[in-house]
Every structure is written in C-alpha cells, then in structure tokens.
Write a protein that holds these residues in place. Sequence first.
Motif, PDB file in Angstrom:
ATOM      1  N   ARG A  90       0.833  -1.206   0.000  1.00  0.00           N
ATOM      2  CA  ARG A  90       0.000   0.000   0.000  1.00  0.00           C
ATOM      3  C   ARG A  90       0.864   1.251   0.000  1.00  0.00           C
ATOM      4  O   ARG A  90       0.600   2.214  -0.745  1.00  0.00           O
ATOM      5  CB  ARG A  90      -0.913   0.017   1.222  1.00  0.00           C
ATOM      6  CG  ARG A  90      -1.829   1.231   1.285  1.00  0.00           C
ATOM      7  CD  ARG A  90      -2.684   1.249   2.528  1.00  0.00           C
ATOM      8  NE  ARG A  90      -1.882   1.386   3.738  1.00  0.00           N
ATOM      9  CZ  ARG A  90      -2.399   1.548   4.956  1.00  0.00           C
ATOM     10  NH1 ARG A  90      -3.712   1.563   5.120  1.00  0.00           N
ATOM     11  NH2 ARG A  90      -1.604   1.669   6.001  1.00  0.00           N
ATOM     12  N   THR A  91       1.914   1.260   0.803  1.00  0.00           N
ATOM     13  CA  THR A  91       2.808   2.416   0.854  1.00  0.00           C
ATOM     14  C   THR A  91       3.453   2.682  -0.502  1.00  0.00           C
ATOM     15  O   THR A  91       3.503   3.824  -0.974  1.00  0.00           O
ATOM     16  CB  THR A  91       3.887   2.193   1.915  1.00  0.00           C
ATOM     17  OG1 THR A  91       3.278   1.988   3.192  1.00  0.00           O
ATOM     18  CG2 THR A  91       4.828   3.382   1.992  1.00  0.00           C
ATOM     19  N   SER A  92       3.939   1.624  -1.145  1.00  0.00           N
ATOM     20  CA  SER A  92       4.607   1.789  -2.435  1.00  0.00           C
ATOM     21  C   SER A  92       3.646   2.298  -3.497  1.00  0.00           C
ATOM     22  O   SER A  92       4.001   3.171  -4.302  1.00  0.00           O
ATOM     23  CB  SER A  92       5.227   0.453  -2.874  1.00  0.00           C
ATOM     24  OG  SER A  92       6.248   0.057  -1.980  1.00  0.00           O
ATOM     25  N   VAL A  93       2.425   1.757  -3.527  1.00  0.00           N
ATOM     26  CA  VAL A  93       1.450   2.180  -4.527  1.00  0.00           C
ATOM     27  C   VAL A  93       1.056   3.642  -4.311  1.00  0.00           C
ATOM     28  O   VAL A  93       0.997   4.438  -5.263  1.00  0.00           O
ATOM     29  CB  VAL A  93       0.207   1.272  -4.490  1.00  0.00           C
ATOM     30  CG1 VAL A  93      -0.908   1.856  -5.363  1.00  0.00           C
ATOM     31  CG2 VAL A  93       0.558  -0.134  -4.959  1.00  0.00           C
ATOM     32  N   ILE A  94       0.816   4.028  -3.054  1.00  0.00           N
ATOM     33  CA  ILE A  94       0.406   5.408  -2.767  1.00  0.00           C
ATOM     34  C   ILE A  94       1.510   6.392  -3.141  1.00  0.00           C
ATOM     35  O   ILE A  94       1.270   7.391  -3.833  1.00  0.00           O
ATOM     36  CB  ILE A  94       0.031   5.553  -1.279  1.00  0.00           C
ATOM     37  CG1 ILE A  94      -1.256   4.793  -0.983  1.00  0.00           C
ATOM     38  CG2 ILE A  94      -0.133   7.026  -0.910  1.00  0.00           C
ATOM     39  CD1 ILE A  94      -1.634   4.790   0.479  1.00  0.00           C
ATOM     40  N   ILE A  95       2.725   6.118  -2.691  1.00  0.00           N
ATOM     41  CA  ILE A  95       3.835   7.031  -2.980  1.00  0.00           C
ATOM     42  C   ILE A  95       4.146   7.037  -4.476  1.00  0.00           C
ATOM     43  O   ILE A  95       4.414   8.099  -5.061  1.00  0.00           O
ATOM     44  CB  ILE A  95       5.071   6.642  -2.157  1.00  0.00           C
ATOM     45  CG1 ILE A  95       4.816   6.912  -0.676  1.00  0.00           C
ATOM     46  CG2 ILE A  95       6.303   7.404  -2.639  1.00  0.00           C
ATOM     47  CD1 ILE A  95       5.967   6.553   0.228  1.00  0.00           C
TER      48      ILE A  95
END
Length: 291
Positions: A90-95
């Motif tokens: 989730r962090t990678s997709v959002i950033i």
Amino acid sequence: MTAVAGVRPRAARRWAAGRRWLSRVPYAVLALYVVVGGAGPLLIDYNPVRVALDDRLLAPGTRLAAGGIAWFGTDGLGRDVLAQVVYGARTSVIIGVATVVVSCLIGVTVGVAAGYFRGWLDTVLARGIDILLAFPAILLTIVIAGAFERSVLVVVTALSATAWISFARVTRGVALSVRERAFIDAARVLGVRPAQILVRHIVPLTAGPVVALATLEFALVVLAEAGLSFLGIGLPNSAVSWGQTIANGKQYLETAWWISALPGVALSLLIINIGILGDQLTARYGRGHLR
C-alpha cells in the motif's frame, strides 16, 4: 500437403494466443498489488510499533503465541512479515502514484508550454534541466529527504524534484513537432487562443508517450522509495515500507533470511512486471517520442 498446411496456421494461432496471454501477465500482477495494497490492510490488523518478543524470529508457517500462524515468519521484534509486505505494498502504490501524478502535472505543463511558445521560456527550461541533470538524481533526492523530518509528503517531494524532468523533455519534443503542423497553423489563423490550442490539440497528443513514461517512472519511484527507507531517511518508523523491512532483516540474513528475502521478492516482482508493462506501452506508442 493440405494437412501440413492446415497444421501450421493452427500452430501460429496458438502461438499468437499464448503471446497475448503472456502480455497480460504484467497487468494482472499490477492489479494484484493494487488489490492487496488497498484491501489487505482492511483484513490484516497490524501495528508497526508493537513488539512481541515471544514471537521473534519465527520461521514461515510457525504458530504464534496468540494462536495465529505467521505465514511469512516474524522479524527480530516479533512483528509479522506478511503484514509488513501487505502494508508495504500500500505504501509503495500510494507514494508511486502520488509522485508520478505530481511529476506528470509539472512536467507536462512546463514541457508543452516551452515546446509551443519556445523563446525565453524554452531557453530557461533547457538551462534548468541542464543544471538539475548535473547532479545525480538519487543524490539530490537524498539531500532533500534528509533535510526535513521524515514523512510521506517529504518523500513525494524529494522524488518529484527530479522525476518531472523526463515528462518535460518528452512533452516538449511532442509540442515542438505538433506546433509546425497545418491544423495548428489553421487554428492560429482562425484566432484560436494559445491556451485552447494547447489544451485541445497538443496535450491530447502527448497522452500516449506520457502514459508509457509514467509506467517506467512508477517503477523507478517505488525502487527509489525503498532505497530511501533502507537508508533510514525515507518514511518514519510509524509507517511500513519494504525498504525498512529489508533493512531490519539484514543482520539476520544467515539465521532468518525470510525477513529481508520475502519483501525483496515482492519488490522485485513488482518492479520487473512494471518494467515489462512499460516496454509494451513504449513499443505500442513508438520509441521516437521518448527520446
């Protein structure tokens, strides 16, 4: 002869069908990461700062003290590695999405304006790009990220500081080519305002190359974010990142390989498939626009 001639077209059709299915694999993998990143945190309860020393360094598939199963094992503080992989997606997709959107908006705006109007604006853009390219992109990103308190906003800002350059160069080239076409001259003669020409005629023609470039930039952004978190200057400890998880397991590589290996596999799988997807889009829309 007729039977042999009939076999070859069938084999060719099967080969073409197989290639079409293989070309869809990157789309499926990327969709899987988006679903895991979006729905996974709703199904898995995880606190990145909670410590469970009774469950530390458990191998994958081991039962936890609370009764659950650590399918990906636990790290040196007893935290579930599977939850870290899910939350890290989730962090990678959002950033990645946030950085690409910001870079695309800035780069397309500057590039299209410079390519269409030329003159001093194009000169300033060219000199500004030369100055930024004089510094290694990752070094400039590290300087910006290290100068402020760690947060998602700082990471997106640091990554966007150089990512917009590629979008500006691509759209500038498209604008330079399109502005010389007959229908643009006709629009000028009819008195169409430059802003309308840009929005209606030039910007839509940049969509293909920009989409292909955005895919490649997304992979680079995800990899760069993991690198910053691995160095300890990316996200805060309250956030979950694949880079942080990999860094936390580097001292246990001989005894607890899963801490670093499994997030590393997840990161590599995402980067490889996005790279393949980017190559497909680049081939579809033509490499000439991306030079």
